[in-house]
Scaffold this active site. Structure first.
Site, PDB file in Angstrom:
ATOM      1  N   GLN A  66       1.337 -10.849  -3.392  1.00  0.00           N
ATOM      2  CA  GLN A  66      -0.097 -10.579  -3.379  1.00  0.00           C
ATOM      3  C   GLN A  66      -0.538 -10.124  -4.762  1.00  0.00           C
ATOM      4  OE1 GLN A  66       0.074  -7.520  -0.318  1.00  0.00           O
ATOM      5  NE2 GLN A  66      -0.927  -8.905   1.109  1.00  0.00           N
ATOM      6  N   LYS A 121     -14.759  -4.546   5.668  1.00  0.00           N
ATOM      7  CA  LYS A 121     -14.192  -5.382   4.611  1.00  0.00           C
ATOM      8  C   LYS A 121     -15.127  -6.513   4.211  1.00  0.00           C
ATOM      9  CE  LYS A 121     -11.522  -8.292   7.688  1.00  0.00           C
ATOM     10  NZ  LYS A 121     -10.358  -9.134   7.774  1.00  0.00           N
ATOM     11  N   HIS A 178      -4.792  -1.142  -5.289  1.00  0.00           N
ATOM     12  CA  HIS A 178      -5.329  -0.073  -4.459  1.00  0.00           C
ATOM     13  C   HIS A 178      -6.103   0.889  -5.331  1.00  0.00           C
ATOM     14  CE1 HIS A 178      -2.087  -1.781  -2.006  1.00  0.00           C
ATOM     15  NE2 HIS A 178      -3.010  -1.658  -1.076  1.00  0.00           N
ATOM     16  N   ARG A 201       7.074 -11.114   5.582  1.00  0.00           N
ATOM     17  CA  ARG A 201       6.605 -11.074   6.964  1.00  0.00           C
ATOM     18  C   ARG A 201       7.447 -12.058   7.766  1.00  0.00           C
ATOM     19  NH1 ARG A 201       0.823  -9.940   6.118  1.00  0.00           N
ATOM     20  NH2 ARG A 201       0.935  -8.312   4.526  1.00  0.00           N
ATOM     21  N   CYS A 220       0.807  -1.234   0.000  1.00  0.00           N
ATOM     22  CA  CYS A 220       0.000   0.000   0.000  1.00  0.00           C
ATOM     23  C   CYS A 220       0.837   1.281   0.000  1.00  0.00           C
ATOM     24  CB  CYS A 220      -0.996   0.036   1.150  1.00  0.00           C
ATOM     25  SG  CYS A 220      -1.325  -1.511   1.954  1.00  0.00           S
ATOM     26  N   HIS A 225      -8.474  -1.503  -0.697  1.00  0.00           N
ATOM     27  CA  HIS A 225      -7.428  -2.517  -0.920  1.00  0.00           C
ATOM     28  C   HIS A 225      -8.166  -3.771  -1.362  1.00  0.00           C
ATOM     29  CE1 HIS A 225      -4.702  -0.609   2.282  1.00  0.00           C
ATOM     30  NE2 HIS A 225      -5.884  -0.130   2.581  1.00  0.00           N
ATOM     31  N   ASP A 273      -2.259  -7.728  -5.642  1.00  0.00           N
ATOM     32  CA  ASP A 273      -2.732  -6.582  -4.882  1.00  0.00           C
ATOM     33  C   ASP A 273      -3.216  -5.471  -5.804  1.00  0.00           C
ATOM     34  OD1 ASP A 273      -3.183  -5.382  -2.500  1.00  0.00           O
ATOM     35  OD2 ASP A 273      -1.083  -5.085  -1.959  1.00  0.00           O
TER      36      ASP A 273
HETATM   37 ZN   LIG Z   1      -3.136  -2.515   0.762  1.00  0.00          ZN
END
Ligand SMILES: [Zn+2]
Ligand SMILES: [Zn+2]
Length: 697
Positions: free
Chosen positions: A420, A507, A424, A402, A373, A553, A422
């Site tokens: 991910q 979410k 945004h 992580r 992000c 997200h 991912d």
């Molecule tokens: Zn994010």
């Protein structure tokens, strides 16, 4: 005179104190017969618990004929079964000291100390199970009795079990005013255990059970403390359910992605590279690339922009986002530039000093990115946006790191570095609802294409403790409503869960059931008011003023590693043709057909099909077997006659017989169509319209 409210809203009044059993009998004899406990004002309780005031009561039943049992009934049965197992173990091994024995989602365990004596072995399971069966057949009542704290502690001191004394002390610290025991039979005569309950009324209510395994554990989970033996078992209402469950475990073992990953050469974890750091070997890389291509195409359709960002970012970036130092324990330690590090070392700086300086922001460093992000936010902030540019949708297959405890990592599902899928989205308040709907639509397309159509959707909203959520409550209201509306448009059942929201926004999660009925939380879509605030993001509205955008997200797969791990187990390694690392294998019947086999190979390869040829000296049956082992979807057996007629003899994975010959061109066109349509078109149906087989891999 308690008045009892039942789940259907009806009420019943009793002249004197009552109990769930009496209430059940009052309703019907049938209900009383299969009742095993109750929820009294929401608290799971014994069937004999006295009810002295008005209460809401739900009777918990265990009916043998039912396909699925009540979770409460299973919990009561499983915990009660742990008692029965402990009694049986102590009959056989009187020296065993009991620690604690809770119920689990699938069964139960008991932690037992065999300190100073022979450890328990699974070879003793048969004898223990036999003892348990006897105790269950005796149908002895679980009888509860209470002692005041002094008397209770004295009893425990006399018995001399330090573990039970410890349990009692903890209960007292947590506010217990008495200590309770459950005897399996007559109090203080039959076998008993310090326990706050609840249990089923008698041992006969325990349906089917089986002991499963032994593991080692530690007292209070502390590796420096006493080593304990954890004995696991499973229990169900009915034998049939137990049988089904054991069969599912068996099947899950066969599908284990770690085993299949090795056999099918999909990924590798290397000690020299590091634990939890997955190496995608060529076969696995094909699957990942195909999935990424698939998503990329959908992203283009939905007008996303794809971006790339580096694997590290400055600590300052994560201080702004709040990821550092707050989530330090789940991150790799920061990287520090060599000049700075050398200078500090020469000044005699200790590790402790260094850690403090980093935490306080006195020196700069870099972090392996724990999230994508912040990088995407800086891309958004790199130019001034007007309301006309919005929504800005930035997507990346972004790798994040992580720090997971080494005990928690394994296979593809728990790793330390993962990618991910991912994205945004930066949009106006008014656009949130539409953007959420398209995000959900995308997740739905993906799961449908992969044949994972058994999923449910959970909308996570705030709970009553609104203190812990950032942002304007009015915006939250709107965002939660937008999530509900978006979930409605999906046309699948969804549930709302309080307290499941992130602290920065509500979410929507997708919980997918695989073929074995196991649930996986995969795709997620989240609304965020927090990061735009922290990074002071803005856009110029139609009024010419600056406004704050809302961020969404979303990651349909979650992580490529975890998702493909789940996918391997879902398909048991038998991937649909478009995903299969090797789509076709050509098998020459004998050396004479090798040349034609090469022609077939080249024809398919020229059309982009992933194909190989087996020209080994093995007999054809052996070649077929080894292709089946690797779960190749299509086998083309070619002999001299096929060569003459420009045909291929087709076998499909899961159907080991010869389907017959078809023209090479026909087969090629068909498989290309199947691959391009990601399985919507079937090669089998095009080439053999009369064959009616279901794949059974
Ligand atoms: Zn994010
Ligand atoms: Zn108990």
């Amino acid at each position: 005179m308690p008045t009892i409210t039942l789940p259907d809203g009806t009420t019943r009044s009793f002249d004197n104190d009552t109990s769930p059993l009496e209430i059940a009998s009052d309703i019907s004899e049938g209900l009383a017969k299969c009742a095993v406990g109750a929820r009294i004002d929401g608290i799971l309780s014994d069937l004999s618990t006295p009810i002295t005031k008005d209460a809401e009561v739900k009777i918990v039943t265990a009916r043998k004929g039912e396909k699925e049992s009540d979770c409460d009934a299973l919990e009561l049965i499983r915990h009660s079964c742990a008692h029965v197992m402990a009694e049986a173990i102590q009959r056989i091994r009187p020296e065993a000291q009991l620690v604690y024995g809770p119920a689990l989602d699938t069964g139960f365990y008991y932690d037992i100390s065999f300190d100073g004596c022979e450890p328990l072995s699974t070879e003793e399971f048969e004898a223990i199970e036999k003892e348990m069966a006897t105790i269950i057949a005796e149908d002895r009542p679980f009888t509860r009795y209470e002692l005041d704290i002094d008397e209770g502690m004295k009893k425990l001191q006399d018995e001399g079990s330090k573990y039970k004394i410890d349990n009692a002390q903890r209960a007292i610290e947590n506010g217990s005013e008495t200590l309770t025991w459950y005897a399996t039979g007559e109090p203080r005569k039959a076998w008993e255990d310090l326990c706050k309950g609840p249990h089923v009324p008698s041992t006969g209510c325990i349906g089917a059970f089986k002991l499963q395994s032994i593991a080692s554990s530690y007292w209070h989970g502390d590796a420096d403390s006493d080593r304990l033996t954890r004995v696991y078992g499973v229990a169900f209402v009915h034998k049939k359910q137990l049988k089904q469950y054991l069969k599912m475990l068996e099947e899950a073992k066969k599908r284990d992605h770690r085993v299949l990953g090795k056999k099918l050469k999909l990924f590798h974890v290397d000690e020299q590279v590091g634990q939890g750091l997955l190496l995608w070997t060529p076969n696995g890389a094909v699957i990942r690339q195909e999935l990424q291509n698939f998503i990329s195409q959908e992203l283009t359709k939905q007008q996303y922009s794809q971006v790339f960002t580096p694997h590290i970012g400055k600590l300052e970036l994560y201080r702004t986002s709040g990821h550092y130092p707050y989530y330090q324990e789940s991150q790799y330690p920061p990287l520090i530039d060599p000049d700075q590090l050398n200078k500090l070392a020469s000044e005699g700086c200790t590790c402790g000093d260094l850690a403090n300086m980093m935490k306080n922001g006195e020196i700069e460093g870099y972090l392996l990115k724990p999230m994508n992000c912040p990088h995407h936010i800086r891309i958004y902030a790199s130019e001034q946006h007007s309301y006309r540019d919005l929504p800005v949708r930035l997507a990346e297959f972004g790798t994040v790191y992580r720090w997971e405890q080494s005990g928690e990592i394994g296979g593809m599902t728990r790793v330390r570095g993962f990618t991910q899928d991912d994205a945004h989205l930066f949009c106006t308040e008014e656009q949130v609802a539409d953007e959420l709907s398209s995000c959900l639509e995308l997740v739905k397309i993906i799961f449908t294409t992969l044949g994972m159509e058994d999923y449910r959707v959970r909308v996570g909203i705030r709970d009553s403790d609104t203190e812990k959520y950032v942002g304007d409550p009015a915006n939250w209201e709107k965002a939660e409503e937008a999530c509900r509306n978006a979930a409605d448009t999906l046309g699948v059942p969804w549930i709302e869960e309080k307290g499941e929201a992130a602290f920065y926004g509500p979410k929507i999660d997708f919980i997918v059931k695989d073929v074995l009925g196991r649930s996986w939380q995969l795709g997620t879509v989240q609304v965020d008011y927090n990061l735009p605030e922290r990074f002071d993001l803005n856009y110029i509205g139609s009024d010419g003023n600056q406004h704050r955008p809302v961020m969404i997200h979303r990651a349909p797969f979650g992580s490529m590693e975890r998702f493909i791990g789940v996918l391997i187990e879902h398909f048991a390694g038998a991937f649909p043709t478009w995903l299969a690392p090797e789509q076709v294998r050509v098998l020459a019947i004998s050396e004479k057909s090798n040349e034609y086999a090469q022609t077939v190979l080249q024809t398919l390869r020229n059309r982009g099909v992933r194909v190989s040829v087996d020209t080994s000296d093995e007999r054809i049956q052996a070649k077929i077997r080894s292709a089946a082992e690797m779960k190749v979807p299509w086998l083309l057996v070619v002999g001299p006659r096929d060569a003459k007629e420009n045909n291929v003899s087709v076998r499909m994975r899961g159907i080991m017989e010869d389907l017959g010959a078809v023209g090479l061109q026909t087969f090629t066109d068909a498989i290309v169509e199947e691959i391009d349509s990601r399985g919507e078109v079937s090669t089998l149906k095009i080439c053999f319209p009369d064959v009616d087989y279901a794949e059974d891999a």
